[in-house]
Design a protein around this motif. Structure first.
Motif, PDB file in Angstrom:
ATOM      1  N   PRO A   6      32.361  35.048  37.705  1.00 15.00           N
ATOM      2  CA  PRO A   6      32.382  33.599  37.485  1.00 15.00           C
ATOM      3  C   PRO A   6      33.305  32.907  38.471  1.00 15.00           C
ATOM      4  O   PRO A   6      34.276  33.502  38.956  1.00 15.00           O
ATOM      5  CB  PRO A   6      32.895  33.468  36.048  1.00 15.00           C
ATOM      6  CG  PRO A   6      33.634  34.725  35.775  1.00 15.00           C
ATOM      7  CD  PRO A   6      32.930  35.793  36.563  1.00 15.00           C
ATOM      8  N   ARG A  10      35.346  28.170  36.117  1.00 14.44           N
ATOM      9  CA  ARG A  10      34.767  28.696  34.878  1.00 14.44           C
ATOM     10  C   ARG A  10      35.723  29.689  34.219  1.00 14.44           C
ATOM     11  O   ARG A  10      35.833  29.722  32.990  1.00 14.44           O
ATOM     12  CB  ARG A  10      33.413  29.346  35.163  1.00 14.44           C
ATOM     13  CG  ARG A  10      32.335  28.344  35.536  1.00 14.44           C
ATOM     14  CD  ARG A  10      30.986  29.011  35.672  1.00 14.44           C
ATOM     15  NE  ARG A  10      29.972  28.056  36.099  1.00 14.44           N
ATOM     16  CZ  ARG A  10      29.316  27.236  35.285  1.00 14.44           C
ATOM     17  NH1 ARG A  10      29.573  27.269  33.990  1.00 14.44           N
ATOM     18  NH2 ARG A  10      28.418  26.394  35.747  1.00 14.44           N
ATOM     19  N   ARG A  65      30.592  32.200  31.668  1.00  9.31           N
ATOM     20  CA  ARG A  65      29.235  32.411  32.168  1.00  9.31           C
ATOM     21  C   ARG A  65      28.660  31.119  32.758  1.00  9.31           C
ATOM     22  O   ARG A  65      29.183  30.031  32.552  1.00  9.31           O
ATOM     23  CB  ARG A  65      28.330  32.918  31.041  1.00  9.31           C
ATOM     24  CG  ARG A  65      28.765  34.276  30.487  1.00  9.31           C
ATOM     25  CD  ARG A  65      27.609  34.970  29.794  1.00  9.31           C
ATOM     26  NE  ARG A  65      28.033  36.175  29.097  1.00  9.31           N
ATOM     27  CZ  ARG A  65      27.188  37.007  28.491  1.00  9.31           C
ATOM     28  NH1 ARG A  65      25.880  36.749  28.503  1.00  9.31           N
ATOM     29  NH2 ARG A  65      27.628  38.095  27.878  1.00  9.31           N
ATOM     30  N   GLU A  66      27.548  31.279  33.480  1.00  3.70           N
ATOM     31  CA  GLU A  66      26.929  30.167  34.202  1.00  3.70           C
ATOM     32  C   GLU A  66      26.132  29.278  33.246  1.00  3.70           C
ATOM     33  O   GLU A  66      24.902  29.239  33.276  1.00  3.70           O
ATOM     34  CB  GLU A  66      26.024  30.691  35.320  1.00  3.70           C
ATOM     35  CG  GLU A  66      26.763  31.382  36.440  1.00  3.70           C
ATOM     36  CD  GLU A  66      27.566  30.402  37.303  1.00  3.70           C
ATOM     37  OE1 GLU A  66      27.128  29.236  37.429  1.00  3.70           O
ATOM     38  OE2 GLU A  66      28.623  30.798  37.821  1.00  3.70           O
TER      39      GLU A  66
END
Length: 279
Positions: A6, A10, A65-66
């Motif tokens: 990440p 993030r 996470r994205e």
């Protein structure tokens, strides 16, 4: 293929959420205690329940996470985590959003900040909020701007003095401001600029409605959609005992509350009766 890590923001977002979650207890948020806890603070599932979001989705967010959180979700998390204004702004920044203003609930002025204009006596000085409510002032400012700080008999109870209202609705303002029309028009343009950042804030909407109702000049100029930022400069003011004077003024934003502005006037030479040439 190696697992993608990440990005730093993030990771910081996940760490920030975890640390704020761990500082809360079930007692803090009105949840029952259930069994022994291996880690401090609320469980992820409990926080997700308070914020009204999926526990799995929140876990992904804390893991960096994205995924992208909406402003609605961020506001719900900020409320569930009991974040103050600066923590809330930091949360929005880490999540890739510009912090949305909190309408109608500015942080109160600290006693230390309120005392600053008093320390600047004999120079006229005052502190104003984003909507030009006057939060603090000194005696020199009260002398230079008559009827700005004293309550008007017809004013609403507990309504703070307001510089825009004074300029447009107080007859004395047209005597004090030697160049009333250009000064008033520029002030209205600054109010217009600031109000666009607070579209649902009643502090702005009520003031603008009042100007439209009571000031023919404001009604005429408002549709022109003029914009202007707050700045330092020069102003010709009529002092109650010394007559017209050229004043230099400067403005500073408070570090703890950027919406609050300290304005200081430095009196200068006698003002000419001629209007200043356009800059």
């Amino acid at each position: 293929m190696p697992k993608q890590q990440p990005d730093p923001l993030r990771r910081q977002l996940g760490t920030f959420l975890r640390t704020r979650r761990e500082r809360l207890t079930p007692d803090d948020v009105g949840l029952p205690r259930t069994g022994r806890r291996r880690t401090p603070g609320l469980r992820r599932e409990e926080l997700a329940l308070l914020a009204g979001i999926s526990a799995t989705w929140y876990t992904y967010l804390e893991q960096g996470r994205e995924i992208r959180a909406s402003e609605q979700v961020l506001n719900a998390l900020a409320a569930a985590l009991r974040l103050d204004r600066h923590e809330r702004d930091h949360l929005f920044h880490l999540a890739g959003h510009t912090p949305a203003p909190e309408a109608g609930h500015p942080e109160p002025l600290t006693a230390e900040a309120a005392a600053v204009p008093l320390l600047l006596q004999p120079h006229p000085a005052y502190l104003i909020a984003g909507n030009y409510d006057v939060l603090s002032h000194n005696q020199a400012a009260a002398q230079l701007f008559p009827h700005l700080f004293s309550p008007h008999p017809t004013a609403e109870a507990n309504r703070p003095p307001n510089l825009v209202r004074w300029v447009f609705l107080e007859p004395a303002a047209r005597e004090v401001l030697v160049d009333w029309e250009p000064e008033a028009r520029a002030l209205l343009a600054r109010l217009r600029t600031l109000s666009t950042h607070h579209p649902d804030d009643p502090r702005y909407t009520h003031l603008i409605d009042e100007l439209h109702e009571r000031s023919p000049e404001a009604r005429t100029w408002w549709p022109h959609y003029e914009l202007q930022l707050r700045h330092s400069g020069h102003k010709r003011l009529r002092h109650p005992t010394r007559g017209p004077l050229d004043y230099r003024y400067t403005a500073f934003h408070l570090a703890e509350q950027p919406e609050h502005t300290l304005v200081i006037y430095f009196d200068g030479s006698p003002a000419s009766d001629q209007a200043p040439p356009p800059s």
